[in-house]
Motif scaffolding. Structure first.
Motif, PDB file in Angstrom:
ATOM      1  N   VAL A   1      58.786  36.225  35.712  1.00  0.00           N
ATOM      2  CA  VAL A   1      58.383  37.509  35.153  1.00  0.00           C
ATOM      3  C   VAL A   1      58.091  37.345  33.667  1.00  0.00           C
ATOM      4  CG1 VAL A   1      59.692  38.859  36.850  1.00  0.00           C
ATOM      5  CG2 VAL A   1      60.748  38.250  34.674  1.00  0.00           C
ATOM      6  N   VAL A   2      57.345  38.283  33.146  1.00  0.00           N
ATOM      7  CA  VAL A   2      57.051  38.295  31.714  1.00  0.00           C
ATOM      8  C   VAL A   2      56.902  39.746  31.284  1.00  0.00           C
ATOM      9  CG1 VAL A   2      54.530  38.079  32.020  1.00  0.00           C
ATOM     10  CG2 VAL A   2      55.599  37.346  29.873  1.00  0.00           C
ATOM     11  N   HIS A   3      57.419  40.048  30.122  1.00  0.00           N
ATOM     12  CA  HIS A   3      57.203  41.348  29.500  1.00  0.00           C
ATOM     13  C   HIS A   3      56.086  41.123  28.492  1.00  0.00           C
ATOM     14  CE1 HIS A   3      58.729  44.897  26.915  1.00  0.00           C
ATOM     15  NE2 HIS A   3      57.840  45.283  27.779  1.00  0.00           N
ATOM     16  N   SER A   4      54.888  41.480  28.874  1.00  0.00           N
ATOM     17  CA  SER A   4      53.701  41.133  28.103  1.00  0.00           C
ATOM     18  C   SER A   4      53.384  42.161  27.035  1.00  0.00           C
ATOM     19  CB  SER A   4      52.505  41.018  29.051  1.00  0.00           C
ATOM     20  OG  SER A   4      51.331  40.713  28.338  1.00  0.00           O
ATOM     21  N   SER A   5      52.743  41.671  25.989  1.00  0.00           N
ATOM     22  CA  SER A   5      52.103  42.580  25.033  1.00  0.00           C
ATOM     23  C   SER A   5      50.759  42.984  25.636  1.00  0.00           C
ATOM     24  CB  SER A   5      51.871  41.866  23.699  1.00  0.00           C
ATOM     25  OG  SER A   5      50.914  40.832  23.864  1.00  0.00           O
TER      26      SER A   5
ATOM     27  N   TYR B   1      48.048  36.648  31.365  1.00  0.00           N
ATOM     28  CA  TYR B   1      49.006  36.555  32.461  1.00  0.00           C
ATOM     29  C   TYR B   1      48.362  36.906  33.800  1.00  0.00           C
ATOM     30  CZ  TYR B   1      52.326  36.025  28.711  1.00  0.00           C
ATOM     31  OH  TYR B   1      52.984  35.562  27.598  1.00  0.00           O
ATOM     32  N   ARG B   2      47.511  37.888  33.809  1.00  0.00           N
ATOM     33  CA  ARG B   2      46.828  38.243  35.058  1.00  0.00           C
ATOM     34  C   ARG B   2      45.926  37.099  35.523  1.00  0.00           C
ATOM     35  NH1 ARG B   2      48.052  43.170  36.805  1.00  0.00           N
ATOM     36  NH2 ARG B   2      48.732  44.735  35.314  1.00  0.00           N
ATOM     37  N   ARG B   3      45.237  36.436  34.600  1.00  0.00           N
ATOM     38  CA  ARG B   3      44.403  35.278  34.962  1.00  0.00           C
ATOM     39  C   ARG B   3      45.240  34.148  35.556  1.00  0.00           C
ATOM     40  NH1 ARG B   3      41.984  35.946  29.922  1.00  0.00           N
ATOM     41  NH2 ARG B   3      43.035  34.087  29.125  1.00  0.00           N
ATOM     42  N   LEU B   4      46.496  34.046  35.128  1.00  0.00           N
ATOM     43  CA  LEU B   4      47.383  32.988  35.610  1.00  0.00           C
ATOM     44  C   LEU B   4      48.179  33.389  36.855  1.00  0.00           C
ATOM     45  CD1 LEU B   4      48.602  31.619  32.171  1.00  0.00           C
ATOM     46  CD2 LEU B   4      47.001  30.545  33.773  1.00  0.00           C
ATOM     47  N   GLY B   5      47.816  34.517  37.465  1.00  0.00           N
ATOM     48  CA  GLY B   5      48.408  34.903  38.738  1.00  0.00           C
ATOM     49  C   GLY B   5      49.507  35.940  38.679  1.00  0.00           C
ATOM     50  N   PHE B   6      49.804  36.480  37.521  1.00  0.00           N
ATOM     51  CA  PHE B   6      50.820  37.532  37.423  1.00  0.00           C
ATOM     52  C   PHE B   6      50.202  38.861  37.849  1.00  0.00           C
ATOM     53  CE2 PHE B   6      52.572  34.289  34.791  1.00  0.00           C
ATOM     54  CZ  PHE B   6      53.942  34.469  34.799  1.00  0.00           C
ATOM     55  N   GLY B   7      51.019  39.697  38.444  1.00  0.00           N
ATOM     56  CA  GLY B   7      50.576  41.024  38.849  1.00  0.00           C
ATOM     57  C   GLY B   7      51.722  42.003  38.748  1.00  0.00           C
ATOM     58  N   ASP B   8      51.415  43.230  39.060  1.00  0.00           N
ATOM     59  CA  ASP B   8      52.412  44.292  38.989  1.00  0.00           C
ATOM     60  C   ASP B   8      53.419  44.151  40.127  1.00  0.00           C
ATOM     61  OD1 ASP B   8      51.131  45.553  36.786  1.00  0.00           O
ATOM     62  OD2 ASP B   8      49.654  46.370  38.166  1.00  0.00           O
ATOM     63  N   ALA B   9      54.671  44.433  39.822  1.00  0.00           N
ATOM     64  CA  ALA B   9      55.731  44.438  40.825  1.00  0.00           C
ATOM     65  C   ALA B   9      56.274  45.855  40.878  1.00  0.00           C
ATOM     66  CB  ALA B   9      56.825  43.445  40.458  1.00  0.00           C
TER      67      ALA B   9
ATOM     68  N   LEU C   1      58.646  47.501  42.230  1.00  0.00           N
ATOM     69  CA  LEU C   1      60.055  47.855  42.102  1.00  0.00           C
ATOM     70  C   LEU C   1      60.784  47.073  41.016  1.00  0.00           C
ATOM     71  CD1 LEU C   1      61.045  48.395  45.829  1.00  0.00           C
ATOM     72  CD2 LEU C   1      60.545  50.101  44.074  1.00  0.00           C
ATOM     73  N   LEU C   2      60.057  46.428  40.139  1.00  0.00           N
ATOM     74  CA  LEU C   2      60.702  45.781  39.004  1.00  0.00           C
ATOM     75  C   LEU C   2      60.892  46.854  37.935  1.00  0.00           C
ATOM     76  CD1 LEU C   2      61.765  43.174  37.785  1.00  0.00           C
ATOM     77  CD2 LEU C   2      59.487  42.763  36.859  1.00  0.00           C
ATOM     78  N   LEU C   3      62.119  47.256  37.734  1.00  0.00           N
ATOM     79  CA  LEU C   3      62.438  48.353  36.841  1.00  0.00           C
ATOM     80  C   LEU C   3      63.164  47.815  35.626  1.00  0.00           C
ATOM     81  CD1 LEU C   3      63.786  50.794  39.560  1.00  0.00           C
ATOM     82  CD2 LEU C   3      61.460  50.618  38.693  1.00  0.00           C
ATOM     83  N   GLN C   4      63.176  48.596  34.555  1.00  0.00           N
ATOM     84  CA  GLN C   4      63.920  48.212  33.363  1.00  0.00           C
ATOM     85  C   GLN C   4      64.597  49.422  32.761  1.00  0.00           C
ATOM     86  OE1 GLN C   4      61.044  46.557  30.615  1.00  0.00           O
ATOM     87  NE2 GLN C   4      60.908  48.460  29.498  1.00  0.00           N
ATOM     88  N   ARG C   5      65.638  49.159  31.999  1.00  0.00           N
ATOM     89  CA  ARG C   5      66.385  50.198  31.305  1.00  0.00           C
ATOM     90  C   ARG C   5      66.471  49.813  29.839  1.00  0.00           C
ATOM     91  NH1 ARG C   5      72.512  50.807  30.791  1.00  0.00           N
ATOM     92  NH2 ARG C   5      72.685  52.881  29.956  1.00  0.00           N
ATOM     93  N   PRO C   6      66.094  50.660  28.927  1.00  0.00           N
ATOM     94  CA  PRO C   6      65.476  51.955  29.173  1.00  0.00           C
ATOM     95  C   PRO C   6      64.014  51.796  29.560  1.00  0.00           C
ATOM     96  CG  PRO C   6      65.582  51.554  26.820  1.00  0.00           C
ATOM     97  CD  PRO C   6      66.257  50.389  27.496  1.00  0.00           C
ATOM     98  N   PRO C   7      63.493  52.756  30.292  1.00  0.00           N
ATOM     99  CA  PRO C   7      62.078  52.683  30.642  1.00  0.00           C
ATOM    100  C   PRO C   7      61.202  52.872  29.414  1.00  0.00           C
ATOM    101  CG  PRO C   7      63.043  54.756  31.388  1.00  0.00           C
ATOM    102  CD  PRO C   7      64.150  53.936  30.822  1.00  0.00           C
ATOM    103  N   GLU C   8      60.032  52.291  29.455  1.00  0.00           N
ATOM    104  CA  GLU C   8      59.123  52.410  28.328  1.00  0.00           C
ATOM    105  C   GLU C   8      58.291  53.683  28.381  1.00  0.00           C
ATOM    106  OE1 GLU C   8      56.748  48.996  27.574  1.00  0.00           O
ATOM    107  OE2 GLU C   8      58.480  47.705  27.363  1.00  0.00           O
ATOM    108  N   ASP C   9      57.975  54.133  29.585  1.00  0.00           N
ATOM    109  CA  ASP C   9      57.099  55.312  29.735  1.00  0.00           C
ATOM    110  C   ASP C   9      57.880  56.577  29.932  1.00  0.00           C
ATOM    111  OD1 ASP C   9      55.006  53.228  31.698  1.00  0.00           O
ATOM    112  OD2 ASP C   9      54.911  53.582  29.562  1.00  0.00           O
TER     113      ASP C   9
END
Length: 156
Positions: free
Chosen positions: A127-131, A138-146, A148-156
């Protein structure tokens, strides 16, 4: 990129790695430091020594000068019945390339080196927390949205 070498960092690289992070955080982002540059260099070297089992750092070097860095954190996970020897998850951290080398594929090469290390460690996921600036890489290298990957505190 032909004159840039991507390699595993050494303890003697940690001052340069710290200086890159200082440049990124203090000079470019404007965060107020709470340590002197020397203290921060010492803290970075201590971190590398103390976390050698769980963190890998790779650097981009040109002409003997470290101008890029990226870290991989390997996190042990509890075993499950189908993987009784345990599991590993990985996280990309602190990927940074000096402005003089940006746009030439150095960040991609650093991340690719870390992905190889994650594969060698048997990581189930990376995983990566991207700028915003790094997202397309990261998307070009095969990363995508997950979903149910959640974080605390949420950013949005």
């Amino acid at each position: 990129m032909d004159d840039v070498v991507i390699r595993a960092s050494r303890l003697e690289d940690m001052a340069a790695v710290a200086d890159l992070r200082w440049r990124w955080s203090v000079d470019e982002t404007g965060q107020a430091p709470t340590a002197t540059p020397g203290e921060y260099r010492e803290a970075t070297a201590a971190f590398a020594r103390e976390h050698a089992a769980s963190h890998r750092c790779v650097v981009a070097e040109r002409g003997g000068v470290v101008l890029g860095m990226a870290w991989l954190a390997l996190n042990a996970r509890p075993p499950v019945p189908h993987r009784p020897r345990g599991r590993v998850a990985a996280e990309l951290q602190s990927v940074y390339v000096h402005p003089d080398l940006r746009g030439g594929g150095v960040a991609g090469a650093l991340v690719a080196a870390l992905l190889d290390l994650a594969d060698e460690a048997g990581a189930e996921r990376v995983v990566v927390h991207s700028s915003a600036m790094g997202e397309s890489l990261y998307r070009r290298l095969g990363f995508g949205d997950a979903r149910l990957l959640l974080q605390r505190p949420p950013e949005d």
